[in-house]
Design a protein around this motif. Sequence first.
Motif, PDB file in Angstrom:
ATOM      1  N   SER A 228       0.819  -1.215   0.000  1.00  0.00           N
ATOM      2  CA  SER A 228       0.000   0.000   0.000  1.00  0.00           C
ATOM      3  C   SER A 228       0.851   1.261   0.000  1.00  0.00           C
ATOM      4  CB  SER A 228      -0.908   0.029   1.243  1.00  0.00           C
ATOM      5  OG  SER A 228      -1.772  -1.078   1.284  1.00  0.00           O
ATOM      6  N   ILE A 229       0.257   2.334  -0.493  1.00  0.00           N
ATOM      7  CA  ILE A 229       0.759   3.691  -0.306  1.00  0.00           C
ATOM      8  C   ILE A 229      -0.231   4.400   0.602  1.00  0.00           C
ATOM      9  CG2 ILE A 229       1.333   5.896  -1.394  1.00  0.00           C
ATOM     10  CD1 ILE A 229       3.229   3.665  -2.209  1.00  0.00           C
ATOM     11  N   ALA A 230       0.250   4.943   1.709  1.00  0.00           N
ATOM     12  CA  ALA A 230      -0.612   5.694   2.630  1.00  0.00           C
ATOM     13  C   ALA A 230      -0.343   7.183   2.483  1.00  0.00           C
ATOM     14  CB  ALA A 230      -0.358   5.260   4.068  1.00  0.00           C
ATOM     15  N   LEU A 231      -1.400   7.953   2.334  1.00  0.00           N
ATOM     16  CA  LEU A 231      -1.300   9.415   2.365  1.00  0.00           C
ATOM     17  C   LEU A 231      -1.797   9.854   3.732  1.00  0.00           C
ATOM     18  CD1 LEU A 231      -2.587  10.420  -1.204  1.00  0.00           C
ATOM     19  CD2 LEU A 231      -0.224  10.103  -0.431  1.00  0.00           C
ATOM     20  N   ALA A 232      -0.858  10.175   4.618  1.00  0.00           N
ATOM     21  CA  ALA A 232      -1.180  10.475   6.006  1.00  0.00           C
ATOM     22  C   ALA A 232      -0.893  11.934   6.320  1.00  0.00           C
ATOM     23  CB  ALA A 232      -0.362   9.574   6.935  1.00  0.00           C
ATOM     24  N   GLY A 233      -1.735  12.535   7.152  1.00  0.00           N
ATOM     25  CA  GLY A 233      -1.598  13.950   7.479  1.00  0.00           C
ATOM     26  C   GLY A 233      -0.754  14.168   8.719  1.00  0.00           C
ATOM     27  N   ALA A 234      -0.047  15.295   8.756  1.00  0.00           N
ATOM     28  CA  ALA A 234       0.808  15.596   9.911  1.00  0.00           C
ATOM     29  C   ALA A 234       1.260  17.046   9.855  1.00  0.00           C
ATOM     30  CB  ALA A 234       2.042  14.690   9.920  1.00  0.00           C
ATOM     31  N   ALA A 235       1.660  17.561  11.002  1.00  0.00           N
ATOM     32  CA  ALA A 235       2.472  18.776  11.006  1.00  0.00           C
ATOM     33  C   ALA A 235       3.840  18.381  10.476  1.00  0.00           C
ATOM     34  CB  ALA A 235       2.588  19.335  12.419  1.00  0.00           C
ATOM     35  N   VAL A 236       4.376  19.187   9.550  1.00  0.00           N
ATOM     36  CA  VAL A 236       5.656  18.837   8.924  1.00  0.00           C
ATOM     37  C   VAL A 236       6.584  20.053   8.943  1.00  0.00           C
ATOM     38  CG1 VAL A 236       4.608  17.086   7.436  1.00  0.00           C
ATOM     39  CG2 VAL A 236       4.847  19.447   6.600  1.00  0.00           C
TER      40      VAL A 236
END
Length: 237
Positions: A77-85
């Motif tokens: 899988s490829i995960a598109l995950a959200g975060a402060a970056v």
Amino acid sequence: MTTKSPTLRVAAAQPVTKTDDLRANAQAHADAVRRCRARLVVFPEMSLTGYSMEAQAVDVDDPSLDPLVDACGETGSIALAGAAVPHLSGRAIGVLSVAGTGAEIVYRKVHLGGPEIGVYVPGTAVAVVEVSGWRVGIGICKDTRIDDHTSATIASAIDLYAAGLVHRPHEVGEFDVRARRICALGSVPVVFAGFAGPIGGGYPQTCGGSAIWDANGNCVIQAGDQPGEHVSAELSA
């Protein structure tokens, strides 16, 4: 050039998120990836950190991400995950693309809203990632209602639009409004992942409602409002 797969199995997940607990959140993401068994798994805005104005920026080499990297390696899988970056001049609200080989920052939110302004630094460009030959345009929450942004993303010859969002329980209907508008603008499918449950930042509850729309703007499947739910669908080129 990567040959485009004739179909793409996609999922939108709304994991339990603990504010500023990257290790626990990465494990919850890993569990979701294993349950979804999809080539592309989309997560909500700031899903790895919680929607917090004080969130620590995530280093892509942080070993706390290892469970998610491992899960993506196991499932392909490829995960598109959200975060402060990290950003050159501070922190941004971003999207990490996570695969079995590691994580990379692929997008920083352009259109900040409310308490984000003055805390996070806006991004400056639209973004596209390639998954099995499919060009996936990326947005985050407010981006999805800014026609200039979605039009510029669509102009990048995308095959699919994906975004993570944070909305209050009474606002779940906004997902369908925005998704249908994007489908109409670009004749592309849309995947939205919405937070469910309490996630900080003035959100004691959120709407869930993660969903997938086909290129004609028909909602194929939609989750309820509970943390831990996910939806998936097979899209055709």
